[in-house]
Write a protein that holds these residues in place. Structure first.
Motif, PDB file in Angstrom:
ATOM      1  N   VAL A  15      -9.934  -2.326   0.167  1.00 13.93           N
ATOM      2  CA  VAL A  15     -10.755  -2.833  -0.769  1.00 13.93           C
ATOM      3  C   VAL A  15     -10.338  -4.734  -0.320  1.00 13.93           C
ATOM      4  CG1 VAL A  15     -11.379  -3.044  -3.390  1.00 13.93           C
ATOM      5  CG2 VAL A  15     -10.435  -1.468  -3.076  1.00 13.93           C
ATOM      6  N   CYS A  56     -12.521  -8.356  -1.597  1.00 10.25           N
ATOM      7  CA  CYS A  56     -13.395  -9.061  -1.427  1.00 10.25           C
ATOM      8  C   CYS A  56     -13.728 -10.305  -1.603  1.00 10.25           C
ATOM      9  CB  CYS A  56     -12.859  -9.565  -3.395  1.00 10.25           C
ATOM     10  SG  CYS A  56     -12.102  -8.254  -4.813  1.00 10.25           S
ATOM     11  N   ILE A  89     -14.537   2.245  -8.842  1.00 18.74           N
ATOM     12  CA  ILE A  89     -14.310   1.365  -7.521  1.00 18.74           C
ATOM     13  C   ILE A  89     -12.703   2.431  -6.996  1.00 18.74           C
ATOM     14  CG2 ILE A  89     -13.936  -0.433  -6.383  1.00 18.74           C
ATOM     15  CD1 ILE A  89     -15.264  -1.681  -8.067  1.00 18.74           C
ATOM     16  N   VAL A 117     -11.461   4.690  -3.350  1.00 20.68           N
ATOM     17  CA  VAL A 117     -10.492   4.775  -2.629  1.00 20.68           C
ATOM     18  C   VAL A 117      -9.496   5.537  -2.873  1.00 20.68           C
ATOM     19  CG1 VAL A 117      -8.581   3.118  -2.447  1.00 20.68           C
ATOM     20  CG2 VAL A 117     -10.441   1.880  -3.303  1.00 20.68           C
ATOM     21  N   THR A 131     -13.642   2.970   1.302  1.00 25.00           N
ATOM     22  CA  THR A 131     -13.208   1.847   1.842  1.00 25.00           C
ATOM     23  C   THR A 131     -14.394   0.907   1.289  1.00 25.00           C
ATOM     24  OG1 THR A 131     -12.727   2.140   4.099  1.00 25.00           O
ATOM     25  CG2 THR A 131     -12.983  -0.168   3.821  1.00 25.00           C
ATOM     26  N   VAL A 132     -14.219  -0.359   0.011  1.00 30.09           N
ATOM     27  CA  VAL A 132     -14.632  -0.784  -0.459  1.00 30.09           C
ATOM     28  C   VAL A 132     -15.024  -2.214   0.168  1.00 30.09           C
ATOM     29  CG1 VAL A 132     -14.951  -2.464  -2.484  1.00 30.09           C
ATOM     30  CG2 VAL A 132     -14.012   0.333  -2.226  1.00 30.09           C
ATOM     31  N   LEU A 174      -8.602  -6.301  -8.121  1.00 23.35           N
ATOM     32  CA  LEU A 174      -9.217  -4.173  -6.944  1.00 23.35           C
ATOM     33  C   LEU A 174      -7.976  -5.045  -5.545  1.00 23.35           C
ATOM     34  CD1 LEU A 174     -12.650  -4.131  -8.349  1.00 23.35           C
ATOM     35  CD2 LEU A 174     -10.565  -3.175  -9.337  1.00 23.35           C
TER      36      LEU A 174
END
Length: 311
Positions: A35, A37, A180, A184, A189-190, A203
């Motif tokens: 994850v 960001c 979210i 995962v 995948t984020v 996150l």
């Protein structure tokens, strides 16, 4: 056994709108299950980077691969693996919620083998009672939530989320955070952009910070905190006196204290917000220092003769 290829691999990406450069030599790799960001002030190129990753913009230099594929040449099977929430949307105001989701299912998910039902995604995001509501009657937060529901339709392997929780109330935001992380746990995948540092802290397995069109920091929350300070602050009360001690190893220091004789013990570490503000201010300070340096050298008359020239 060879390691799995990265889900996203951007190498040396440059991009400009006309004569206005936006991205400068940006390289980013996202591994399966991460994850990531993406943080940074407005206008530093976060959304432009996302659009290059999606193939809606073409890098002027460098390369982009997603699922080891050039997104500009990808077909329906590629897009069926991606769930997308973008900042802006175009609405058919008279459509109902179910019409919007059905259109997305028919137009974008024909190649997906894992399509969720409309009822499943609406229930998951808390809009189960809005199936027959017109889009024009939704609040901004509900409309944003509907975008997330649409992104979940194909049970995606990759979620790309551009400011996904903007405008959401705390309850809706917490629900989307949980969704979210469920994706995962389901081996998705984020990659997400956000201005919400608490969201990133909750996150992210990695935080990538951009400034002036470049990536200036990339690491875990703990690693970014340590970039501005490796010390924690320990405070406690003993015999009516408040004590404060800075240490790089608070666990070891606590072992030296008589915990039965003290009260009010706290351990404070640098926050992600402190790390973020320190890091994004550096490029501006460096640029300002460089400009001031050049200005002094270019006009000797502004420098008193009693001082030595700057190096």
């Amino acid at each position: 056994m060879s390691p799995a290829p990265p889900i996203i691999a951007a190498r040396g990406v440059d991009f400009a709108y006309g004569k206005n450069p936006v991205l400068h030599d940006v390289s980013l790799t996202v591994q399966p299950g991460e994850v990531v960001c993406l943080l940074g002030p407005n206008g530093v190129g976060k959304t432009t980077l996302v659009e290059n990753l999606l193939g809606s913009l073409r890098p002027h230099a460098g390369s982009v691969r997603v699922f080891d594929t050039d997104p500009r040449r990808a077909g329906a099977a590629f897009w069926a693996r991606i769930g997308l929430v973008q900042q802006n949307w175009t609405d058919h105001a008279k459509w109902r919620v179910k019409d919007q989701l059905e259109w997305i299912r028919s137009m974008q998910l024909t190649a997906s083998a894992r399509v969720a039902t409309m009822a499943e995604v609406l229930d998951a995001v808390g809009l189960a009672d809005k199936s027959n509501s017109r889009l024009s009657r939704l609040s901004g937060g509900q409309r944003r939530t509907l975008d997330f529901a649409a992104a979940l339709l194909g049970r995606p392997e990759l979620l790309i989320l551009d400011e996904p929780t903007t405008g959401l109330d705390p309850s809706s935001k917490a629900r989307l955070h949980d969704l979210i992380m469920e994706r995962v746990d389901d081996r998705a995948t984020v990659l997400m952009t956000t201005h919400d540092l608490s969201e990133a802290e909750r996150l992210a397995s990695r935080v990538v910070i951009m400034a002036a069109g470049r990536i200036i920091a990339d690491g875990t929350v703990a690693e970014l905190r340590e970039r501005i300070s490796s010390e924690a602050e320990v405070t406690w009360m003993q015999d009516g006196v408040r004590h404060v001690h800075a240490t790089s190893n608070p666990e070891r220091f606590l072992q030296k204290l008589d915990l039965d004789a003290i009260s009010g013990l706290t351990v404070t570490r640098p926050t992600l917000e402190e790390a973020y503000l320190a890091l994004v201010s550096q490029p501006a300070e460096d640029e300002r220092s460089s400009t001031d340096h050049l200005a002094v050298r270019s006009d000797p008359a502004t420098t008193p003769s009693t001082k030595e020239p700057r190096p």
